[in-house]
Design a protein around this motif. Structure first.
Motif, mmCIF file in Angstrom:
data_model
loop_
_atom_site.group_PDB
_atom_site.id
_atom_site.type_symbol
_atom_site.label_atom_id
_atom_site.label_comp_id
_atom_site.label_asym_id
_atom_site.label_seq_id
_atom_site.Cartn_x
_atom_site.Cartn_y
_atom_site.Cartn_z
ATOM 1 N N LEU A 114 0.757 -1.217 -0.102
ATOM 2 C CA LEU A 114 0.082 -0.052 -0.111
ATOM 3 C C LEU A 114 0.932 1.255 0.065
ATOM 4 C CD1 LEU A 114 -2.944 1.014 0.022
ATOM 5 C CD2 LEU A 114 -2.669 1.104 2.631
ATOM 6 N N THR A 115 1.882 1.362 0.787
ATOM 7 C CA THR A 115 2.809 2.307 0.976
ATOM 8 C C THR A 115 3.178 2.708 -0.692
ATOM 9 O OG1 THR A 115 4.871 0.996 1.392
ATOM 10 C CG2 THR A 115 3.662 2.177 3.162
ATOM 11 N N GLU A 116 3.547 1.539 -1.385
ATOM 12 C CA GLU A 116 4.037 1.894 -2.797
ATOM 13 C C GLU A 116 2.955 2.650 -3.581
ATOM 14 O OE1 GLU A 116 7.602 0.582 -4.084
ATOM 15 O OE2 GLU A 116 7.585 1.342 -1.989
ATOM 16 N N LEU A 173 12.032 6.815 1.826
ATOM 17 C CA LEU A 173 12.392 5.704 2.933
ATOM 18 C C LEU A 173 11.396 5.939 3.961
ATOM 19 C CD1 LEU A 173 13.848 3.273 4.045
ATOM 20 C CD2 LEU A 173 15.570 4.882 4.906
ATOM 21 N N GLU A 174 11.271 7.176 4.200
ATOM 22 C CA GLU A 174 10.060 7.636 5.517
ATOM 23 C C GLU A 174 8.740 7.279 4.891
ATOM 24 O OE1 GLU A 174 12.096 11.232 7.608
ATOM 25 O OE2 GLU A 174 11.614 11.617 5.693
ATOM 26 N N ALA A 225 2.945 7.692 8.546
ATOM 27 C CA ALA A 225 3.696 8.890 8.447
ATOM 28 C C ALA A 225 2.952 9.355 6.908
ATOM 29 C CB ALA A 225 4.936 8.997 8.527
ATOM 30 N N LEU A 226 2.929 8.415 6.230
ATOM 31 C CA LEU A 226 2.330 8.633 4.762
ATOM 32 C C LEU A 226 1.197 9.124 4.711
ATOM 33 C CD1 LEU A 226 2.900 8.498 1.739
ATOM 34 C CD2 LEU A 226 2.662 6.285 1.613
ATOM 35 N N GLU A 234 3.971 17.959 10.900
ATOM 36 C CA GLU A 234 3.667 17.600 12.286
ATOM 37 C C GLU A 234 2.846 16.194 12.704
ATOM 38 O OE1 GLU A 234 1.317 20.911 12.980
ATOM 39 O OE2 GLU A 234 3.059 22.491 13.507
ATOM 40 N N ALA A 235 2.064 15.953 11.661
ATOM 41 C CA ALA A 235 1.177 14.755 11.797
ATOM 42 C C ALA A 235 2.029 13.443 11.524
ATOM 43 C CB ALA A 235 0.192 14.863 10.838
ATOM 44 N N ALA A 236 2.879 13.597 10.590
ATOM 45 C CA ALA A 236 3.809 12.546 10.417
ATOM 46 C C ALA A 236 4.970 12.311 11.669
ATOM 47 C CB ALA A 236 4.726 12.745 9.103
ATOM 48 N N LEU A 237 5.190 13.255 12.028
ATOM 49 C CA LEU A 237 6.098 13.417 13.197
ATOM 50 C C LEU A 237 5.487 12.664 14.427
ATOM 51 C CD1 LEU A 237 9.107 14.045 14.455
ATOM 52 C CD2 LEU A 237 8.006 16.180 15.095
#
Length: 541
Positions: A188-190, A203-204, A210-211, A225-228
């Motif tokens: 799914l991330t891809e 990579l992150e 985070a994505l 901010e939301a990803a952190l």
């Protein structure tokens, strides 16, 4: 990375939200995908700890290995996984339709069309991240070589009957995922990263939480901010609020929660084995059940957030309209699924641990060809992707300002109209370079003739204008003396030509495996040094 993708990432950093890099969805999404969220233990590659799996968003199946070092418990986990995955695969194997396929006639050596069965649809496996795809391949490799008691009564540690079959299917899904554009097994991330650009590195982007935070940040937070928060926020027990998408676990979870729970389970199991009477055994069985329940709750706490985020990501992707060529690529996936189904039914051996030279070369050629086809089709389906190719000088778009009918020389002159296109793009054109445009879904070729002058003439007798390109249409105009209606652009039309071909050409035919020269595994007639069923240490979880 294309210039469009770079600009999108810079905009994401500036605006605090992910920016779209596509206007359509370039991957097929099944109406009933099987979502698989695996979890493994640290320190032992591939040892399963648990998984959430299923097709129902509201009713996932939880599988847990209370003691990952126990071979019997691992086999029980794999058998239960097979009882879920194989019926899902079988539900697509029986529904077929008639289709035509080109095959070589063994008598004449000519290509002929034969009618065969093609599965009407195919299963689709969704995992959270790229690491999940590699884990599926590892599971397939470790399972497909296992011997069952029926196959070999003397084998130590026989596998449950359906485990080797599941291994063959997972291997096929894993191999197919390496073919560009395939959708049988998706990370799914891809897929999300293909359609949105974030303000972080690729990579992150493998952290699903985070994505998604960049794509749809909660409340009024910015994407950064939301990803952190998704990456680092912990509860009062020091555990991540958004666990990683797996299959690896967080060290704080391993050390503070999982290790003590497994140690308690081991003590309870040892105490149960040492029980001296029935009453004592009942008490210790209750302790073992309670310890096992704690491990189940821990695994669920790590996998359920990822399960929910996978479905959230699928919802975002379903909002995009499907690209025009997606169905064509899915049809090739259906052919792949049908072919493997037929091999399994025919009783062929499992896929070998190493491919022979011819098979490996064919796989490489197929992947290169499919990559070229995917790049071309995505550009043809999506104006945003095409814009990136135009910025790179690999395509150009503009308005037709003049059309002059000319004919080829010879006994039977054919139409060769000269089309002058005004464009602001700067394509990398040279003398007689071929360009292509899509006409009714088929590529129409043209040759670059020259750059015209301001009045449309130009060339050697006048000043040239960089924005005026003269092209000669060379095909797809019919067989008559006059071009068919609609086959030649008219003055005022908007057109888009590409310097890349829309269809990929096949390579040279490779020899049959039995005719492979000695430099690549021959000479013919020698026995294969390694059988398909051989097991090595690398195949053992």
């Amino acid at each position: 990375m294309s210039l469009i993708a770079t600009l999108a990432r810079l905009e994401a950093v500036s605006t605090g939200r992910a920016r779209p890099t596509a206007t359509v969805r370039h991957r097929h999404l099944s109406e009933r995908p099987l979502v698989f969220v695996p979890l493994t233990t640290a320190g032992e590659a591939g040892a399963p700890l648990g998984a959430l799996v299923g097709t129902d968003r509201d009713a996932p199946r939880l599988l847990v290995v209370a003691q990952p070092r126990d071979r019997d418990l691992r086999f029980a986990f794999l058998a239960e996984l097979a009882d879920i995955v194989l019926p899902y695969i079988d539900s697509y194997a029986d529904a077929v339709e008639a289709a035509e396929r080109s095959e070589t006639d063994p008598e004449t050596g000519k290509r002929v069309k034969v009618e065969v069965e093609l599965c009407s649809d195919a299963p689709q496996l969704i995992v959270p991240s790229r690491a999940g795809v590699e884990y599926v391949r590892l599971l397939g490799r470790s399972m497909r070589f296992r011997r069952t008691a029926e196959q070999d009564p003397q084998t130590p540690y026989p596998a449950p009957p359906r485990v080797p079959l599941l291994g063959r299917w997972l291997t096929h899904f894993g191999e197919r995922s390496r073919v560009p554009g395939s959708s049988l097994l998706l990370a799914l991330t891809e897929v999300l990263g293909r359609h949105w650009a974030t303000g972080q590195s690729s990579l992150e982007d493998q952290h699903l939480g985070a994505l998604l935070a960049w794509i749809a940040p909660p409340g009024g937070d910015s994407g950064a901010e939301a990803a952190l928060h998704a990456e680092l926020a912990r509860d009062d027990k020091g555990q991540l609020l958004c666990p990683p998408a797996g299959p690896a676990t967080d060290p704080a979870f391993d050390n503070k929660l999982l290790a003590p729970a497994i140690e308690r389970y081991d003590r309870a199991r040892t105490a149960l084995a040492a029980a001296e009477d029935g009453l004592q055994a009942d008490d210790r069985l209750g302790e073992l059940t309670a310890a096992e329940r704690v491990i189940h709750e821990l695994v669920l706490s790590r996998t359920l957030p990822t399960w929910e985020k996978v479905w959230q990501g699928l919802d975002l992707l379903r909002e995009l309209p499907e690209g025009a060529h997606v169905e064509e690529r899915w049809t090739r996936d259906r052919w792949s699924f049908t072919g493997h189904r037929d091999r399994v039914v025919a009783g062929e051996p499992p896929q070998p641990r190493r491919d022979d030279a011819v098979t490996a070369a064919n796989k490489l050629a197929t992947r290169e060809r499919e990559q070229g086809r995917l790049d071309a089709q995505e550009a043809l389906d999506d104006p945003l992707v095409m814009a990136g190719r135009r910025l790179a000088g690999e395509a150009f778009a503009g308005e037709v300002v003049d059309v002059v009918m000319t004919y080829s020389e010879g006994k039977r002159p054919s139409p060769r109209p000269l089309v002058t296109v005004r464009t602001d793009d700067r394509p990398h054109l040279g003398e007689r370079v071929r360009v292509f445009r899509s006409l009714g879904g088929k590529p129409q070729a043209a040759e670059f003739v020259r750059r015209a002058g301001p009045d449309g003439a130009g060339g050697a007798d006048g000043p040239e204008d960089e924005g005026l390109l003269v092209l000669r249409i060379v095909d797809k105009m019919g067989r008559g003396k006059e071009p068919e209606e609609g086959s030649v652009p008219e003055k005022g039309d908007r057109v888009c030509f590409t310097l890349f071909e829309h269809e990929q050409r096949g390579g040279a035919k490779l020899p049959d495996p039995e005719d492979t020269p000695w430099t690549h595994g021959g000479p013919p007639g020698e026995p294969v040094p390694e059988t398909a069923d051989s097991v090595t240490e690398e195949d053992t979880l």
